[in-house]
Design a protein around this motif. Structure first.
Motif, PDB file in Angstrom:
ATOM      1  N   ALA A 188      47.497  29.382 105.792  1.00 25.16           N
ATOM      2  CA  ALA A 188      48.751  28.639 105.613  1.00 25.16           C
ATOM      3  C   ALA A 188      48.935  28.133 104.181  1.00 25.16           C
ATOM      4  N   GLU A 189      47.868  27.594 103.626  1.00 25.87           N
ATOM      5  CA  GLU A 189      47.964  26.986 102.300  1.00 25.87           C
ATOM      6  C   GLU A 189      48.420  28.004 101.253  1.00 25.87           C
ATOM      7  N   ALA A 190      47.820  29.185 101.304  1.00 26.71           N
ATOM      8  CA  ALA A 190      48.151  30.211 100.306  1.00 26.71           C
ATOM      9  C   ALA A 190      49.606  30.663 100.452  1.00 26.71           C
ATOM     10  N   VAL A 191      50.058  30.799 101.701  1.00 20.61           N
ATOM     11  CA  VAL A 191      51.441  31.243 101.922  1.00 20.61           C
ATOM     12  C   VAL A 191      52.421  30.155 101.463  1.00 20.61           C
ATOM     13  N   GLU A 192      52.087  28.916 101.809  1.00 15.71           N
ATOM     14  CA  GLU A 192      52.940  27.796 101.394  1.00 15.71           C
ATOM     15  C   GLU A 192      53.078  27.756  99.873  1.00 15.71           C
ATOM     16  N   GLU A 193      51.953  27.964  99.225  1.00 15.19           N
ATOM     17  CA  GLU A 193      51.910  27.960  97.761  1.00 15.19           C
ATOM     18  C   GLU A 193      52.817  29.073  97.207  1.00 15.19           C
ATOM     19  N   ALA A 194      52.711  30.256  97.827  1.00  9.80           N
ATOM     20  CA  ALA A 194      53.519  31.402  97.383  1.00  9.80           C
ATOM     21  C   ALA A 194      55.012  31.112  97.564  1.00  9.80           C
ATOM     22  N   ILE A 195      55.348  30.466  98.671  1.00 14.52           N
ATOM     23  CA  ILE A 195      56.752  30.144  98.941  1.00 14.52           C
ATOM     24  C   ILE A 195      57.271  29.135  97.907  1.00 14.52           C
ATOM     25  N   LYS A 196      56.458  28.140  97.621  1.00 12.14           N
ATOM     26  CA  LYS A 196      56.878  27.122  96.643  1.00 12.14           C
ATOM     27  C   LYS A 196      57.072  27.732  95.263  1.00 12.14           C
ATOM     28  N   LYS A 197      56.224  28.676  94.917  1.00  5.50           N
ATOM     29  CA  LYS A 197      56.352  29.363  93.629  1.00  5.50           C
ATOM     30  C   LYS A 197      57.678  30.109  93.577  1.00  5.50           C
ATOM     31  N   ARG A 198      57.991  30.788  94.676  1.00 11.67           N
ATOM     32  CA  ARG A 198      59.243  31.561  94.763  1.00 11.67           C
ATOM     33  C   ARG A 198      60.445  30.615  94.649  1.00 11.67           C
ATOM     34  N   LEU A 199      60.353  29.482  95.337  1.00 15.68           N
ATOM     35  CA  LEU A 199      61.449  28.512  95.313  1.00 15.68           C
ATOM     36  C   LEU A 199      61.653  27.963  93.898  1.00 15.68           C
ATOM     37  N   ASP A 200      60.556  27.600  93.250  1.00 16.72           N
ATOM     38  CA  ASP A 200      60.642  27.076  91.876  1.00 16.72           C
ATOM     39  C   ASP A 200      61.277  28.102  90.938  1.00 16.72           C
ATOM     40  N   LYS A 201      60.878  29.353  91.116  1.00 17.73           N
ATOM     41  CA  LYS A 201      61.391  30.423  90.270  1.00 17.73           C
ATOM     42  C   LYS A 201      62.905  30.571  90.475  1.00 17.73           C
ATOM     43  N   GLN A 202      63.323  30.509  91.720  1.00 17.47           N
ATOM     44  CA  GLN A 202      64.748  30.630  92.040  1.00 17.47           C
ATOM     45  C   GLN A 202      65.535  29.449  91.465  1.00 17.47           C
ATOM     46  N   LEU A 203      64.964  28.261  91.621  1.00 23.87           N
ATOM     47  CA  LEU A 203      65.639  27.058  91.091  1.00 23.87           C
ATOM     48  C   LEU A 203      65.779  27.148  89.573  1.00 23.87           C
ATOM     49  N   GLU A 204      64.736  27.630  88.943  1.00 24.48           N
ATOM     50  CA  GLU A 204      64.737  27.798  87.495  1.00 24.48           C
ATOM     51  C   GLU A 204      65.849  28.777  87.072  1.00 24.48           C
ATOM     52  N   SER A 205      65.980  29.863  87.853  1.00 22.97           N
ATOM     53  CA  SER A 205      66.966  30.890  87.521  1.00 22.97           C
ATOM     54  C   SER A 205      68.399  30.374  87.611  1.00 22.97           C
ATOM     55  N   PHE A 206      68.673  29.512  88.599  1.00 20.82           N
ATOM     56  CA  PHE A 206      70.059  29.086  88.825  1.00 20.82           C
ATOM     57  C   PHE A 206      70.382  27.710  88.237  1.00 20.82           C
ATOM     58  N   GLU A 207      69.381  27.066  87.699  1.00 25.04           N
ATOM     59  CA  GLU A 207      69.570  25.727  87.145  1.00 25.04           C
ATOM     60  C   GLU A 207      70.619  25.768  86.023  1.00 25.04           C
ATOM     61  N   GLY A 208      71.563  24.889  86.069  1.00 27.80           N
ATOM     62  CA  GLY A 208      72.540  24.786  84.978  1.00 27.80           C
ATOM     63  C   GLY A 208      73.833  25.517  85.240  1.00 27.80           C
ATOM     64  N   TYR A 209      73.783  26.666  85.897  1.00 30.63           N
ATOM     65  CA  TYR A 209      75.056  27.384  86.093  1.00 30.63           C
ATOM     66  C   TYR A 209      75.340  27.759  87.552  1.00 30.63           C
ATOM     67  N   GLY A 210      74.447  27.469  88.445  1.00 28.83           N
ATOM     68  CA  GLY A 210      74.695  27.830  89.850  1.00 28.83           C
ATOM     69  C   GLY A 210      74.529  26.621  90.761  1.00 28.83           C
ATOM     70  N   PRO A 211      75.442  25.623  90.668  1.00 32.37           N
ATOM     71  CA  PRO A 211      75.246  24.407  91.465  1.00 32.37           C
ATOM     72  C   PRO A 211      75.207  24.671  92.974  1.00 32.37           C
ATOM     73  N   GLU A 212      76.025  25.627  93.435  1.00 29.96           N
ATOM     74  CA  GLU A 212      76.039  25.919  94.879  1.00 29.96           C
ATOM     75  C   GLU A 212      74.690  26.502  95.323  1.00 29.96           C
ATOM     76  N   GLN A 213      74.218  27.441  94.498  1.00 26.33           N
ATOM     77  CA  GLN A 213      72.933  28.076  94.825  1.00 26.33           C
ATOM     78  C   GLN A 213      71.793  27.038  94.799  1.00 26.33           C
ATOM     79  N   CYS A 214      71.872  26.152  93.770  1.00 24.53           N
ATOM     80  CA  CYS A 214      70.818  25.129  93.654  1.00 24.53           C
ATOM     81  C   CYS A 214      70.840  24.199  94.864  1.00 24.53           C
ATOM     82  N   LYS A 215      72.048  23.884  95.332  1.00 24.05           N
ATOM     83  CA  LYS A 215      72.148  22.991  96.491  1.00 24.05           C
ATOM     84  C   LYS A 215      71.492  23.643  97.726  1.00 24.05           C
ATOM     85  N   LEU A 216      71.844  24.917  97.903  1.00 29.80           N
ATOM     86  CA  LEU A 216      71.256  25.640  99.044  1.00 29.80           C
ATOM     87  C   LEU A 216      69.728  25.686  98.936  1.00 29.80           C
TER      88      LEU A 216
END
Lengths: 160, 469
Positions: free
Chosen positions: A100-128
């Protein structure tokens, strides 16, 4: 001495009973579910808006999350067709709760990466993305980015 | 906790070693026992209860069997012995096979029994076989009963080989539990074993494992014949370096604490027959089955049909020991059939063949065997084998195959070199040779440690393949 041995024998039987009680407790409180991942996925996908989502294969699991689907009992991944959409659904059935821990970690990494990508110009995406649900229940993990994420979680919990 | 983790290498092991060498001799086993329980509880906080049960229950059973035997009450001793075997196997059976059994009942019969599958306690297959070896040997009179709970607990829970073997028989360490000698030379030898194992796991197995994972994720029908063979070859090396790496680390740690454990691998990929392969692969498990199942059934000193039955029983159990799934049973029976065929049909033919042909024959069959081992179920195994034979494959060779081959060619060469005894023997000569040669060996070990640590710092949780058994 024979009396001592009889006492020892009694201790042994007490131990067996204690083991059975322990196993009984584990079975009662065990969070591990034997529900089929196909059934859980079916229930979850029914509860959310699947219009933008399409099913992905194991290579996509590796590409997006860096985990190997074959290491787990089962993995279901649905991602949006367009790079501008962030909707995503991941259900993982673990072989062991230790994973579980490793998968959770992988998911959080993916989420952070996505947030980083949309930060600043994708408020709707960031909210989701910020409203995502990440639910770890025993041997099952749900990660969902969707406007009906909470409903998905409810369906997920009900299916286990 | 795993050996190949930064926490184990830089926190747990140094503390335990320090405590072990600082305390007086009579407390050394206590240090190992406490460290082992912490080591186990780290990953299995709940299942530590099972471990403690196993220690106390088998300790008591051993004393009881010995007492009744001493009194000449054979029947009483037999009852205690049978109960101990039933309890040990029952515990293993419940945690390992109960979900599998109910799943199959649900499939075969028109019923739908609901059940909660419990996660498998790590190392249960290994330590249960150790407790069984003790109880059986006490009953047979092959070993003296252990009256010191601390010593017995140390034997069962010893962290170096607790989770993935080698399966140490009580008879082999009985004396070492009280009369072992630690020395600087032994410690150095142990460190070398440990570092070689660490290198095998982190630098070789984990790297080639990434190639296997990527290929295994390719949907059936999209992989070419060559890609499937590269994937199979990658797993063949991954499992060897992963498992033998763990065993080397376990043997090395044992030496550091003054113990001598049996070798678990003897260059299995240099075998020239399947019979030879199983004399070299997971030696401690094969020895256990030979000693406690095969020989009691009559071994090969029986009629041909009975001998065939004995081989099948042992190999079905070997398959089941590896996992509660039909592909493991199939894998076990596959080897049972191969060993029977070699024994009764191919023995003379094989003897006449040149060594390289025998080697190719063995490796092909071993690689096919691994397909059953790594596949999640029998259907997937046959699907993958089909791709290897061109059935449902995406051609013989595609750009993907060329890519994997090009990227892994050097790695495969290194893996082949490290699989043969020649490399180790040359290296040993360096270790034992002139001072300048010894320096080269020393630098090599330091390099292994630095590189492995660098890989571990960036790695995610990467347990040993045999942890699942």
């Amino acid at each position: 001495m024979e009396k001592v041995m009889k006492c020892v024998s009694i201790v042994k039987y007490i131990l067996i009973v204690a083991l059975l009680v322990f196993i009984g407790g584990l079975l009662r409180n065990g969070e591990v579910s034997n529900s089929k991942i196909s059934k859980v996925t079916e229930n979850v996908t029914k509860s959310i808006d699947m219009e933008k989502l399409s099913e992905s294969d194991h290579r996509m699991v590796k590409r997006l999350y860096g985990i190997n689907a074959n290491d787990y009992e089962g993995v279901s991944l649905y991602v949006a067709g367009s790079n501008m959409e962030v909707e995503e659904l991941l259900i993982v059935k673990l072989k062991s709760t230790e994973q579980a821990e490793a998968v959770e970690e992988a998911i959080k990494k993916r989420l952070d990466k996505q947030l980083e990508s949309f930060e600043g110009y994708g408020p709707e995406q960031c909210k989701l993305l910020n409203d995502h649900v990440l639910d770890v229940r025993g041997n099952y993990i749900l990660y969902v980015v969707n406007n009906k994420a909470k409903a998905a979680d409810k369906a997920f919990q009900k299916s286990l | 906790m795993i050996f190949s983790s930064v926490f184990f290498l830089f926190v747990f092991l140094p503390i335990v070693l320090l405590a072990y060498f600082l305390v007086p001799k009579k407390f050394k086993n206590a240090v190992i026992l406490i460290a082992s329980l912490v080591f186990y509880a780290w990953g299995e906080p709940v299942y530590i209860v099972l471990m403690m049960f196993s220690i106390v229950y088998n300790y008591i059973s051993g004393i009881e069997i010995d007492y009744w035997k001493g009194k000449g009450r054979v029947r009483q001793a037999k009852v205690t012995f049978i109960l101990a075997v039933v309890v040990n196997l029952g515990m293993l059976g419940f945690f390992k096979y109960y979900g599998f059994l109910l799943e199959n009942i649900n499939h075969i019969l028109p019923v739908d029994i609901s059940y909660k599958a419990l996660p498998l306690p790590i190392g249960i297959s290994f330590y249960t076989f150790q407790t069984l070896s003790y109880v059986i040997d006490v009953y047979r009179g092959n070993v003296k009963v252990q009256k010191n709970l601390l010593h017995f607990g140390t034997y069962i829970s010893m962290f170096p080989q607790l989770i993935a073997g080698p399966i140490v028989r009580y008879a082999d360490v009985e004396e070492q539990l009280t009369k072992r000698k630690e020395s600087l030379a032994k410690f150095g030898d142990g460190t070398a074993w440990f570092l070689r194992g660490l290198g095998k796991k982190v630098l070789l197995a984990n790297n080639i494992g990434m190639t296997f994972d990527t290929i295994a994720a390719i949907p059936t029908g999209e992989a070419s014949v060559l890609t499937a063979w590269i994937g199979c070859a990658a797993y063949t090396f991954q499992i060897y370096f992963d498992f033998s790496g763990y065993s080397d680390m376990a043997i090395g740690l044992g030496k550091m604490f003054g113990f001598e454990f049996m070798k678990n691998f003897e260059y299995p990929y240099t075998a020239t027959s399947i019979t030879d392969f199983w004399r070299r692969w997971h030696i401690s498990l094969s020895s256990w089955f030979r000693e406690y199942v095969y020989i009691p059934l009559g071994g090969n000193r029986v009629s041909v049909p009975k001998h065939i039955r004995n081989i099948f029983v042992v190999w079905m159990l070997t398959g089941l020991w590896h996992g509660a799934a039909w592909n493991f049973v199939f894998w076990g029976l596959y080897y049972g059939i191969l060993l029977i065929v070699e024994k009764y049909l191919l023995k003379d033919i094989l003897a006449r063949l040149p060594a390289f042909v025998k080697h190719i024959y063995t490796m092909l069959l071993v690689m096919i065997g691994w397909v059953f081992f790594f596949s999640p179920d029998i259907g997937s195994a046959f699907g993958y084998l089909g791709t290897m034979l061109g059935i449902g494959a995406n051609g013989f060779m595609d750009s993907m195959a060329v890519y994997y081959l090009y990227n892994n060619l050097l790695m495969f060469i290194v893996l082949i070199i490290c699989s043969v005894p020649y490399t180790y023997k040359r290296f040993l000569r360096l270790e034992m040779g002139k001072k300048s040669y010894r320096s080269i060996a020393m630098i090599s070990y330091i390099l292994i440690f630095v590189l492995a640590t660098a890989c571990l710092v960036n790695a995610t949780y990467n347990p040993f393949l045999y942890f699942r058994f």
